[in-house]
Design a protein around this motif. Structure first.
Motif, PDB file in Angstrom:
ATOM      1  N   GLY A 162       0.826  -1.203   0.000  1.00 14.48           N
ATOM      2  CA  GLY A 162       0.000   0.000   0.000  1.00 14.48           C
ATOM      3  C   GLY A 162       0.857   1.247   0.000  1.00 14.48           C
ATOM      4  N   MET A 163       0.357   2.305   0.619  1.00 13.94           N
ATOM      5  CA  MET A 163       1.049   3.593   0.609  1.00 13.94           C
ATOM      6  C   MET A 163       2.450   3.487   1.209  1.00 13.94           C
ATOM      7  N   SER A 164       2.620   2.722   2.271  1.00 12.14           N
ATOM      8  CA  SER A 164       3.943   2.639   2.899  1.00 12.14           C
ATOM      9  C   SER A 164       4.984   2.038   1.960  1.00 12.14           C
ATOM     10  N   THR A 165       4.547   1.287   0.976  1.00 12.67           N
ATOM     11  CA  THR A 165       5.458   0.732  -0.018  1.00 12.67           C
ATOM     12  C   THR A 165       6.066   1.846  -0.867  1.00 12.67           C
ATOM     13  N   TYR A 166       5.364   2.947  -1.007  1.00 15.98           N
ATOM     14  CA  TYR A 166       5.780   4.029  -1.906  1.00 15.98           C
ATOM     15  C   TYR A 166       6.323   5.260  -1.207  1.00 15.98           C
ATOM     16  N   VAL A 167       6.333   5.283   0.109  1.00 17.95           N
ATOM     17  CA  VAL A 167       6.894   6.431   0.825  1.00 17.95           C
ATOM     18  C   VAL A 167       8.097   6.005   1.664  1.00 17.95           C
ATOM     19  N   ASN A 168       8.695   4.865   1.304  1.00 18.92           N
ATOM     20  CA  ASN A 168       9.927   4.367   1.903  1.00 18.92           C
ATOM     21  C   ASN A 168       9.825   4.188   3.422  1.00 18.92           C
ATOM     22  N   LEU A 169       8.688   3.688   3.867  1.00 16.60           N
ATOM     23  CA  LEU A 169       8.518   3.423   5.295  1.00 16.60           C
ATOM     24  C   LEU A 169       8.151   1.973   5.560  1.00 16.60           C
ATOM     25  N   GLN A 170       8.093   1.159   4.528  1.00  9.86           N
ATOM     26  CA  GLN A 170       7.703  -0.242   4.683  1.00  9.86           C
ATOM     27  C   GLN A 170       8.596  -0.925   5.706  1.00  9.86           C
ATOM     28  N   GLY A 171       7.991  -1.543   6.693  1.00 16.85           N
ATOM     29  CA  GLY A 171       8.730  -2.312   7.668  1.00 16.85           C
ATOM     30  C   GLY A 171       9.364  -1.509   8.782  1.00 16.85           C
ATOM     31  N   LYS A 172       9.278  -0.199   8.745  1.00 16.73           N
ATOM     32  CA  LYS A 172       9.821   0.628   9.821  1.00 16.73           C
ATOM     33  C   LYS A 172       8.709   0.857  10.831  1.00 16.73           C
ATOM     34  N   LEU A 173       8.665  -0.001  11.801  1.00 18.46           N
ATOM     35  CA  LEU A 173       7.549  -0.097  12.725  1.00 18.46           C
ATOM     36  C   LEU A 173       7.144   1.232  13.351  1.00 18.46           C
ATOM     37  N   PHE A 174       8.091   2.059  13.703  1.00 18.07           N
ATOM     38  CA  PHE A 174       7.747   3.280  14.430  1.00 18.07           C
ATOM     39  C   PHE A 174       7.562   4.489  13.527  1.00 18.07           C
ATOM     40  N   PHE A 175       7.694   4.318  12.227  1.00 17.86           N
ATOM     41  CA  PHE A 175       7.542   5.430  11.297  1.00 17.86           C
ATOM     42  C   PHE A 175       6.501   5.079  10.257  1.00 17.86           C
ATOM     43  N   LYS A 176       5.285   4.948  10.703  1.00 21.06           N
ATOM     44  CA  LYS A 176       4.202   4.559   9.810  1.00 21.06           C
ATOM     45  C   LYS A 176       3.693   5.781   9.059  1.00 21.06           C
ATOM     46  N   PRO A 177       3.171   5.595   7.863  1.00 21.02           N
ATOM     47  CA  PRO A 177       2.620   6.740   7.130  1.00 21.02           C
ATOM     48  C   PRO A 177       1.545   7.437   7.958  1.00 21.02           C
ATOM     49  N   ASP A 178       1.603   8.756   7.959  1.00 14.74           N
ATOM     50  CA  ASP A 178       0.655   9.510   8.780  1.00 14.74           C
ATOM     51  C   ASP A 178      -0.579   9.949   8.009  1.00 14.74           C
ATOM     52  N   GLY A 179      -0.710   9.501   6.760  1.00  8.89           N
ATOM     53  CA  GLY A 179      -1.887   9.839   5.972  1.00  8.89           C
ATOM     54  C   GLY A 179      -1.785  11.164   5.249  1.00  8.89           C
TER      55      GLY A 179
END
Length: 142
Positions: free
Chosen positions: A36-53
């Protein structure tokens, strides 16, 4: 739960019966796809840095989306089910929702990923499942 009245009290509750849990366990080996979005904002798998919408829906723009390949991998590996994250906490929907503009409909690739996923699962004999996060950073009602 002996009485029908007791069973009726649990309707709508988020708990499964022992029979349902055992049926889930019998499914055995499966796949969980977090895409989803986290795949495209370079946050995939970074547990504490989730996309904020706050990221633009236009950032979601897969140019080689191949849902059939995902499901083929599950089938070829002997899996019986696959679960797709249809909406995670960023609020981005992998289907063209009429309830929000924060979906594939407003992105660079408007493919209805949920529909493509369910179709691919059906075609390959894999049981489809969907994960939907009610917590939503984009709409801030979470």
């Amino acid at each position: 739960m002996d009485s029908q009245a007791e069973q009726d009290k649990l309707k709508g509750a988020q708990r499964l019966s022992i029979e349902q849990l055992q049926a889930w366990e019998r499914l055995g080996y499966g796949m969980f796809i977090h895409f989803g979005m986290s795949t495209y904002v370079n946050l995939q798998g970074k547990l504490f840095f989730k996309p904020d919408g706050s990221d633009s829906a236009a950032l979601y723009n897969p140019d080689k989306l191949d849902v059939d390949q995902w499901v083929s991998v599950a089938r070829d590996a002997g899996m019986t089910y696959a679960v797709l994250t249809a909406k995670h906490i960023s609020g981005f929907c992998l289907w063209p929702s009429r309830h929000t503009g924060y979906s594939v409909a407003a992105s660079g690739n408007p493919t209805d990923v949920v529909d493509a996923f369910v179709s691919a699962c059906t075609k390959r004999g894999i049981r489809p499942g969907l994960y939907y996060s009610s917590y939503d950073n984009h709409h801030r009602y979470g």
